[in-house]
Write a protein that holds these residues in place. Structure first.
Motif, mmCIF file in Angstrom:
data_model
loop_
_atom_site.group_PDB
_atom_site.id
_atom_site.type_symbol
_atom_site.label_atom_id
_atom_site.label_comp_id
_atom_site.label_asym_id
_atom_site.label_seq_id
_atom_site.Cartn_x
_atom_site.Cartn_y
_atom_site.Cartn_z
ATOM 1 N N LEU A 178 0.819 -1.221 0.000
ATOM 2 C CA LEU A 178 0.000 0.000 0.000
ATOM 3 C C LEU A 178 0.851 1.268 0.000
ATOM 4 O O LEU A 178 0.372 2.346 -0.331
ATOM 5 C CB LEU A 178 -0.938 0.009 1.216
ATOM 6 C CG LEU A 178 -2.000 -1.097 1.243
ATOM 7 C CD1 LEU A 178 -2.831 -1.020 2.526
ATOM 8 C CD2 LEU A 178 -2.908 -1.038 0.015
ATOM 9 N N SER A 179 2.108 1.107 0.379
ATOM 10 C CA SER A 179 2.979 2.287 0.377
ATOM 11 C C SER A 179 3.398 2.678 -1.036
ATOM 12 O O SER A 179 3.962 3.755 -1.237
ATOM 13 C CB SER A 179 4.213 2.043 1.250
ATOM 14 O OG SER A 179 5.066 1.127 0.600
ATOM 15 N N SER A 224 2.523 4.266 -4.234
ATOM 16 C CA SER A 224 1.457 5.198 -4.595
ATOM 17 C C SER A 224 0.672 4.698 -5.806
ATOM 18 O O SER A 224 1.246 4.301 -6.810
ATOM 19 C CB SER A 224 2.058 6.569 -4.882
ATOM 20 O OG SER A 224 1.032 7.477 -5.206
ATOM 21 N N GLY A 225 -0.631 4.720 -5.670
ATOM 22 C CA GLY A 225 -1.498 4.352 -6.791
ATOM 23 C C GLY A 225 -1.732 2.867 -6.948
ATOM 24 O O GLY A 225 -2.438 2.452 -7.864
ATOM 25 N N ALA A 226 -1.163 2.038 -6.056
ATOM 26 C CA ALA A 226 -1.386 0.592 -6.157
ATOM 27 C C ALA A 226 -2.693 0.228 -5.458
ATOM 28 O O ALA A 226 -2.932 0.629 -4.325
ATOM 29 C CB ALA A 226 -0.228 -0.165 -5.527
ATOM 30 N N HIS A 227 -3.529 -0.513 -6.137
ATOM 31 C CA HIS A 227 -4.793 -0.991 -5.577
ATOM 32 C C HIS A 227 -4.654 -2.482 -5.302
ATOM 33 O O HIS A 227 -4.449 -3.254 -6.231
ATOM 34 C CB HIS A 227 -5.931 -0.771 -6.559
ATOM 35 C CG HIS A 227 -6.121 0.666 -6.931
ATOM 36 N ND1 HIS A 227 -6.845 1.535 -6.151
ATOM 37 C CD2 HIS A 227 -5.654 1.389 -7.967
ATOM 38 C CE1 HIS A 227 -6.829 2.736 -6.709
ATOM 39 N NE2 HIS A 227 -6.112 2.674 -7.819
ATOM 40 N N LEU A 235 -9.293 -5.279 0.768
ATOM 41 C CA LEU A 235 -8.069 -5.453 1.547
ATOM 42 C C LEU A 235 -8.153 -6.669 2.459
ATOM 43 O O LEU A 235 -7.268 -6.890 3.294
ATOM 44 C CB LEU A 235 -7.796 -4.192 2.372
ATOM 45 C CG LEU A 235 -7.648 -2.896 1.561
ATOM 46 C CD1 LEU A 235 -7.508 -1.698 2.491
ATOM 47 C CD2 LEU A 235 -6.442 -2.981 0.628
ATOM 48 N N ILE A 286 -8.169 8.498 -6.817
ATOM 49 C CA ILE A 286 -7.403 7.259 -6.963
ATOM 50 C C ILE A 286 -7.721 6.316 -5.795
ATOM 51 O O ILE A 286 -7.912 5.119 -5.995
ATOM 52 C CB ILE A 286 -5.880 7.562 -7.019
ATOM 53 C CG1 ILE A 286 -5.547 8.480 -8.209
ATOM 54 C CG2 ILE A 286 -5.078 6.279 -7.076
ATOM 55 C CD1 ILE A 286 -5.755 7.862 -9.570
ATOM 56 N N THR A 287 -7.802 6.853 -4.589
ATOM 57 C CA THR A 287 -8.181 6.037 -3.434
ATOM 58 C C THR A 287 -9.428 6.657 -2.808
ATOM 59 O O THR A 287 -9.465 7.866 -2.590
ATOM 60 C CB THR A 287 -7.052 6.022 -2.383
ATOM 61 O OG1 THR A 287 -5.807 5.788 -3.048
ATOM 62 C CG2 THR A 287 -7.284 4.945 -1.332
ATOM 63 N N GLU A 328 -11.687 3.622 1.701
ATOM 64 C CA GLU A 328 -10.457 2.834 1.815
ATOM 65 C C GLU A 328 -9.435 3.582 2.658
ATOM 66 O O GLU A 328 -8.755 2.986 3.497
ATOM 67 C CB GLU A 328 -9.874 2.509 0.437
ATOM 68 C CG GLU A 328 -8.564 1.734 0.588
ATOM 69 C CD GLU A 328 -8.081 1.031 -0.664
ATOM 70 O OE1 GLU A 328 -8.899 0.648 -1.516
ATOM 71 O OE2 GLU A 328 -6.859 0.830 -0.771
ATOM 72 N N ARG A 358 -7.489 2.373 5.944
ATOM 73 C CA ARG A 358 -6.023 2.400 6.025
ATOM 74 C C ARG A 358 -5.571 3.248 7.214
ATOM 75 O O ARG A 358 -4.656 2.870 7.954
ATOM 76 C CB ARG A 358 -5.433 2.991 4.748
ATOM 77 C CG ARG A 358 -5.626 2.135 3.493
ATOM 78 C CD ARG A 358 -4.727 2.715 2.410
ATOM 79 N NE ARG A 358 -4.944 2.200 1.082
ATOM 80 C CZ ARG A 358 -4.041 2.319 0.105
ATOM 81 N NH1 ARG A 358 -2.891 2.945 0.314
ATOM 82 N NH2 ARG A 358 -4.280 1.837 -1.095
ATOM 83 N N PRO A 392 -0.190 2.721 5.277
ATOM 84 C CA PRO A 392 0.079 3.858 4.390
ATOM 85 C C PRO A 392 -1.205 4.332 3.707
ATOM 86 O O PRO A 392 -2.021 3.510 3.279
ATOM 87 C CB PRO A 392 1.062 3.282 3.363
ATOM 88 C CG PRO A 392 1.731 2.151 4.076
ATOM 89 C CD PRO A 392 0.666 1.558 4.971
ATOM 90 N N LEU A 393 -1.379 5.636 3.623
ATOM 91 C CA LEU A 393 -2.568 6.210 3.000
ATOM 92 C C LEU A 393 -2.430 6.176 1.486
ATOM 93 O O LEU A 393 -1.322 6.261 0.952
ATOM 94 C CB LEU A 393 -2.744 7.651 3.480
ATOM 95 C CG LEU A 393 -2.927 7.754 5.000
ATOM 96 C CD1 LEU A 393 -2.770 9.200 5.457
ATOM 97 C CD2 LEU A 393 -4.279 7.200 5.420
ATOM 98 N N GLY A 394 -3.565 6.040 0.809
ATOM 99 C CA GLY A 394 -3.544 5.985 -0.652
ATOM 100 C C GLY A 394 -3.603 7.357 -1.281
ATOM 101 O O GLY A 394 -4.023 8.333 -0.656
ATOM 102 N N ASP A 395 -3.204 7.388 -2.526
ATOM 103 C CA ASP A 395 -3.188 8.596 -3.354
ATOM 104 C C ASP A 395 -4.582 9.233 -3.372
ATOM 105 O O ASP A 395 -5.565 8.587 -3.714
ATOM 106 C CB ASP A 395 -2.762 8.171 -4.769
ATOM 107 C CG ASP A 395 -2.565 9.328 -5.719
ATOM 108 O OD1 ASP A 395 -2.929 10.457 -5.378
ATOM 109 O OD2 ASP A 395 -2.035 9.085 -6.823
#
Lengths: 379, 379
Positions: free
Chosen positions: A322-323, A325-328, B21, B275-276, B280, B284, B290-293
């Motif tokens: 998840l760290s 960026s932009g990965a789902h 997740l 993106i996120t 979600e 997170r 880690p937080l998403g974009d």
């Protein structure tokens, strides 16, 4: 209520998508811990090939659909005649039989490889006499993710392999010169409307799909050909919901490899990468509702499957993935086993290379294994 | 296991996002038919303000979070001291008390309207003497979607309204000159990392959010100001997960209207539009992952709430709404009631006008009522 026979990851993601539309789902599961059970509205435990269990399951369903094809077509045809709305139909589901598929597609003039349907080694030898060794043999039913597929180099291997299959029907074909594999997903509703997703390139290893990249970077003429063929197959066989059509690209043009009459691994990227996901469009299609926009939601989208590692592998690192960026990350909550599909990671990007790099980086972080070195197919 | 107190639409969409997740969720519901029950892994029925029910619910949860703020802060603080991980914390949740919120934000120097916290009509009259009529009065707790908000034109209305509130604390403020309302969502994790979503403009009617448009088309300086204030508030109060900060734009600049320490109606657009999604990122954040974009996934994104119509309204037309290309429908499976939030529709587009037109067209198709005529706020 939508009944889904099977409760694997496809049912899981279909049920998850159905929540948005307030469509209730019921899954026919083997175990209460099957991937789809947490996402479905209701769960029944049973064997879809047990007529009584199937009868119980379909009662009260407005429409019945599938997570897998391991259902007796005769049984399905029977419940269909009893008035249960089975979508796709038993006749379409029959196309998951590779022998039936090849014979029918050839009969309708769709491009398929030279093939024969055999049950004995001597028939394989006869096929090799006309087309040369090696011969690729695929069991007509029961194979998936590379299982049930054999490369036979000579008569001895044919005897050993076919002998071991105890008379099961086998499709044989020559070893083709494949420059790329692509897949086209068609969503269709009973009224006949259809919507085609942008073509993806699939990267396979040992018969298992490792990655997909959308849009596929292939010659526009081939792209148009494949798209037209896929749409025409969907119409010809009367598919409803999602139909996945896998193609080989060969020096002779595009050749249909295989059909799958359901949401498909080659369409997982659509959850984030298309305006409407294959799962939502499967639900819309089987309910005869208008299909959603299938266009790309980003310039490029890559998907990498998470496969079970060796027993000695270090624990998965979800926060690590998840760290990136932009990965789902999509996990299916399945017990691990080497090579088993346990989840997938999708990433979008300004182009295919960037999207693929993101997905691979997240996968490497998740599993702790080095990044895949495979390169994008280039035409 | 993530425990969610409450099982409304916010819990529903949070649980739906958690499926990807493989995060298990348990909701504390009033009824087994509450919106989140179909999406959650487990359901308990109980009153969050019953200490025994709350104790039972939090047992076995790795972290406990909220769908609503109607929980006794003292009770929460007590389970926190017993070692339950409550995220956001009881102290942050206390900020849903509008009086506490105003006093604290003012004490930290954040821009808030002139205000007083009162319990009697004579205090309202004194406030009006300094700031003029009309006075806007908001109950400190228990108000939402325009309930508990009163515009008092004179002493008689103040006496009647405040008298009817039986000594409940009320925040009073002048009627502001508001040119637009905007909202900023901040995702934050305990370790301190935060991620801010693009600002949205919200279109309200009678205190109910009707539509949101992202990105908000406001002056870049005001945008930067609001963003910095929101991030600073999140850090100051130590929010975890999503914090929504609503602002008024006035001739004096941006003014904080209200905080909501949870996923928020002004962030529903993020499911398809960022993106996120906020859901979600809430998961997170509370798990300290880690937080998403948070960036936009399309140039512009509009969201329109589906509100319950009059009892005489014709049945909802979901297929009609789905026939609008690019419209994403989210239904909460709630019993209808005039004005109640029953779902929302999101649409992306090349610009705000197109996105909003798509969302409104789909909403009009769904409800059968004429399209909203409100226009985009323009600076």
């Amino acid at each position: 209520m939508v009944g889904i026979i099977g409760a694997g990851q496809l049912a899981r993601m279909t049920a998850q998508a159905a929540i948005s539309l307030a469509v209730d789902t019921k899954v026919l599961a083997v175990l209460p811990t099957d991937p789809a059970c947490v996402a479905a509205t209701a769960v029944e435990i049973g064997d879809p090939n047990d007529p009584a269990a199937l009868q119980r399951f379909v009662a009260g369903c407005d429409v019945v659909t599938f997570d897998h094809e391991r259902v007796d077509p005769t049984l399905l045809a029977r419940i269909e005649t009893e008035g249960v709305r089975v979508r796709p139909s038993a006749a379409v589901l029959h196309f998951s039989d590779k022998a039936h598929q090849r014979v029918e597609l050839a009969a309708h003039g769709f491009p398929v490889p030279p093939f024969d349907v055999v049950t004995t080694a001597s028939e394989v030898v006869a096929f090799a006499a006309a087309h040369d060794w090696p011969v690729v043999a695929k069991t007509a039913v029961g194979g998936y993710d590379g299982r049930g597929v054999f490369v036979l180099e000579n008569r001895d291997q044919a005897v050993a392999t076919i002998g071991g299959l105890a008379g099961r029907r086998v499709v044989v074909e020559p070893m083709l010169d494949i420059s790329a594999e692509i897949a086209v997903l068609v969503a269709r509703r009973p009224s006949g409307d259809s919507a085609v997703y942008p073509m993806v390139e699939t990267i396979q290893h040992d018969g298992i799909c490792l990655e997909t990249i959308a849009p596929a970077t292939i010659d526009p003429d081939l792209r148009t050909q494949a798209r037209n063929i896929a749409e025409s197959i969907a119409e010809t066989i009367g598919s409803v919901g999602i139909l996945a059509v896998e193609f080989f690209i060969t020096p002779d043009g595009v050749i249909v490899n295989e059909l799958a009459p359901r949401p498909h691994n080659s369409g997982h990227w659509t959850i984030e990468g298309a305006i409407t996901s294959q799962f939502e469009n499967h639900v819309r299609g089987i309910l005869d509702w208008p299909l959603g926009d299938t266009s790309l939601a980003a310039p490029a989208v890559a998907m990498a499957n998470i496969l079970g590692g060796a027993p000695s592998a270090r624990p998965d690192d979800l926060p690590g993935a998840l760290s990136v960026s932009g990965a789902h990350v999509h996990l299916y909550a399945k017990p691990t086993r080497p090579g088993r599909k346990l989840g997938h990671i999708t990433a979008t990007g300004p182009d295919q290379t960037v999207a693929l790099h993101r997905a691979r980086t997240a996968l490497a972080a998740f599993t702790g294994t080095p990044m895949s070195k495979g390169t994008l197919h280039d035409h």
